[in-house]
Design an enzyme around this catalytic site. Structure first.
Site, PDB file in Angstrom:
ATOM      1  N   ALA A 125      38.098  16.790 -32.879  1.00  0.00           N
ATOM      2  CA  ALA A 125      37.432  15.565 -32.415  1.00  0.00           C
ATOM      3  C   ALA A 125      37.280  15.517 -30.892  1.00  0.00           C
ATOM      4  O   ALA A 125      36.205  15.162 -30.388  1.00  0.00           O
ATOM      5  CB  ALA A 125      38.212  14.352 -32.912  1.00  0.00           C
ATOM      6  N   LYS A 161      42.290  24.094 -45.556  1.00  0.00           N
ATOM      7  CA  LYS A 161      42.589  24.758 -44.273  1.00  0.00           C
ATOM      8  C   LYS A 161      43.737  24.051 -43.537  1.00  0.00           C
ATOM      9  O   LYS A 161      44.440  24.665 -42.735  1.00  0.00           O
ATOM     10  CB  LYS A 161      41.341  24.878 -43.411  1.00  0.00           C
ATOM     11  N   SER A 213      38.378   4.603 -37.570  1.00  0.00           N
ATOM     12  CA  SER A 213      38.207   4.641 -36.109  1.00  0.00           C
ATOM     13  C   SER A 213      39.370   5.360 -35.436  1.00  0.00           C
ATOM     14  O   SER A 213      39.822   4.952 -34.379  1.00  0.00           O
ATOM     15  CB  SER A 213      38.101   3.222 -35.571  1.00  0.00           C
ATOM     16  N   GLY A 214      39.857   6.415 -36.109  1.00  0.00           N
ATOM     17  CA  GLY A 214      40.895   7.237 -35.489  1.00  0.00           C
ATOM     18  C   GLY A 214      40.232   8.213 -34.511  1.00  0.00           C
ATOM     19  O   GLY A 214      39.155   7.956 -33.965  1.00  0.00           O
ATOM     20  N   ARG A 259      46.040  19.581 -34.888  1.00  0.00           N
ATOM     21  CA  ARG A 259      47.291  18.822 -34.946  1.00  0.00           C
ATOM     22  C   ARG A 259      48.255  19.396 -35.971  1.00  0.00           C
ATOM     23  O   ARG A 259      49.469  19.367 -35.785  1.00  0.00           O
ATOM     24  CB  ARG A 259      46.985  17.359 -35.291  1.00  0.00           C
ATOM     25  N   PHE A 265      41.162  -0.482 -38.045  1.00  0.00           N
ATOM     26  CA  PHE A 265      42.459  -0.980 -38.536  1.00  0.00           C
ATOM     27  C   PHE A 265      43.127  -1.649 -37.328  1.00  0.00           C
ATOM     28  O   PHE A 265      43.497  -0.971 -36.380  1.00  0.00           O
ATOM     29  CB  PHE A 265      43.270   0.201 -39.061  1.00  0.00           C
ATOM     30  N   PHE A 318      44.807   6.796 -47.112  1.00  0.00           N
ATOM     31  CA  PHE A 318      44.386   5.384 -47.115  1.00  0.00           C
ATOM     32  C   PHE A 318      43.103   5.128 -47.919  1.00  0.00           C
ATOM     33  O   PHE A 318      42.654   3.997 -48.024  1.00  0.00           O
ATOM     34  CB  PHE A 318      44.170   4.892 -45.677  1.00  0.00           C
ATOM     35  N   TRP A 330      38.850  11.228 -35.053  1.00  0.00           N
ATOM     36  CA  TRP A 330      37.561  11.751 -35.532  1.00  0.00           C
ATOM     37  C   TRP A 330      36.560  10.623 -35.753  1.00  0.00           C
ATOM     38  O   TRP A 330      35.386  10.741 -35.405  1.00  0.00           O
ATOM     39  CB  TRP A 330      37.785  12.557 -36.807  1.00  0.00           C
TER      40      TRP A 330
END
Ligand SMILES: NC(=O)c1ccc[n+]([C@@H]2O[C@H](COP(=O)([O-])OP(=O)(O)OC[C@H]3O[C@@H](n4cnc5c(N)ncnc54)[C@H](O)[C@@H]3O)[C@@H](O)[C@H]2O)c1
Ligand SMILES: O=P(O)(O)OC[C@H](O)CO
Length: 322
Positions: free
Chosen positions: A154, A205, A12-13, A242, A42, A98, A15
């Protein structure tokens, strides 16, 4: 009629949340999916409240995708094993570092005939060499694993700006249902069988994007940056991602990658430097490091104190130019 398929978004970051927005809307729209979509979160505290509570009450992941409402049928669950129970489709979207722990936690709790889809850009390196993340998941969980990758920043996807993506699916039978789950008017999906190619391009990439950031931070021109840049996802990542952002700040400030990640990404995780280290290990094993000067230079600069000001030498001395 077959029972509706239950979907869980594992992660649930930035993206993961953007994808949950799409998947939640499609699950509510199409009969062949169970309307409720679980999303593993998390757990962390944000302004004195649990992130899961914020998502389930306010329907917004205020930390990782602020400013975008998630459909109310997306339910945040802090217990990983609980979140995957009964799921027919598992969407893996955690930072690649992770994934092993995630798989170990869920392996005794998933349906044996579930299908996985990895949105994770990265690789794993073990004693037998390089492993794709889809192979790691498949090996740990014993389920079929497909992938979804593309030039997909995202925030832009969440803003419903048009883009394309590719599902890599070795078993064509999974294609139609996964496409139905993911596709929207502005997020167009192509399904191909060459899953490994889709995945390795998505992973590599990120290393190039760090190099593109170096170019920007060092003040090089667009021609220089394009020398390390290819198509679609590479273009996107090298201009807006990023990895590029941190690469640029690294070249400008001299701070470490870790320090900049903490300072500039608000808990989001970089994939490029770690992927450079993993790929370097494989290239060394195979005596091929000098054949990939860009990957090697990014690794040496990020981890071995090589001066970033020397970055462009890797392209000036590229074996293809000799
Ligand atoms: N963000 C994008 O634009 C984008 C687009 C396409 C693909 N991807 C890929 O998707 C994957 C996930 O990236 P993201 O952007 O959703 O994540 P992110 O970098 O935004 O967020 C970090 C996530 O990791 C979680 N986390 C922190 N510590 C953890 C731990 N110890 N164990 C488990 N989880 C922990 C956080 O809660 C958060 O959900 C990556 O492989 C990335 O390359 C990202
Ligand atoms: O922000 P980055 O560099 O992790 O890239 C995000 C996506 O992978 C772009 O497709």
């Amino acid at each position: 009629m077959a029972a509706p398929k239950k979907v869980c978004v594992v992660g649930s970051g930035n993206w993961g949340s953007a994808i949950a927005k799409i998947v939640g809307a499609n699950a509510a729209k199409y009969d062949r999916f169970d309307t409720t979509v679980n999303m593993w979160v998390f757990e962390e505290m944000v302004d004195g409240r649990k992130l899961t509570e914020i998502i389930n009450t306010d329907h917004e992941n205020v930390k990782y995708l602020p400013g975008h409402k998630l459909p109310p049928n997306v339910v945040a669950i802090p217990d990983l094993a609980e979140s995957v129970k009964g799921a027919d489709i598992l969407i893996f979207v955690v930072p690649h570092q992770f994934i092993l722990r995630v798989c170990d936690t869920i392996k005794d709790h998933i349906k044996k005939d579930a299908v996985g889809m990895s949105l994770i850009k990265g690789v794993d390196v073990g004693p037998e060499g390089l492993k794709l993340i889809s192979e790691v998941i498949q090996g740990k969980l014993g389920i079929a694993v497909t992938v979804l990758m593309g030039a997909n920043i995202a925030n832009e996807v969440a803003e419903e700006k048009f883009c394309e993506t590719t599902i890599g699916c070795k078993d064509k039978a999974y294609g139609p249902i996964l496409k139905e789950l993911m596709q929207t008017t502005n997020f167009r999906v192509t399904v191909v069988e060459e899953s490994d190619v889709v995945e390795i391009c998505g992973a590599l990439k990120n290393i190039v994007a760090v190099g593109a950031g170096f170019c920007d931070g060092l003040g090089f021109g667009d021609n220089t940056k394009a020398a390390s840049c290819g198509i679609a996802d590479l273009i996107t990542t090298c201009y807006g991602g990023r990895n590029r952002k941190i690469g640029k700040a690294f070249a400008e400030t001299g701070k470490t990658i870790e320090q900049l990640e903490n300072e500039l990404l608000g808990g989001q995780k970089l994939q490029g430097p770690a992927t450079a280290a993993e790929v370097h290990q494989i290239l060394k094993q195979k005596n091929m490091a000098e054949k990939f000067p860009l990957f090697t230079a990014v690794y040496q600069i990020c981890f071995n104190g090589h001066p970033v000001t020397e970055f462009i030498k890797c392209l000036q001395d590229h074996p293809e130019h000799m």
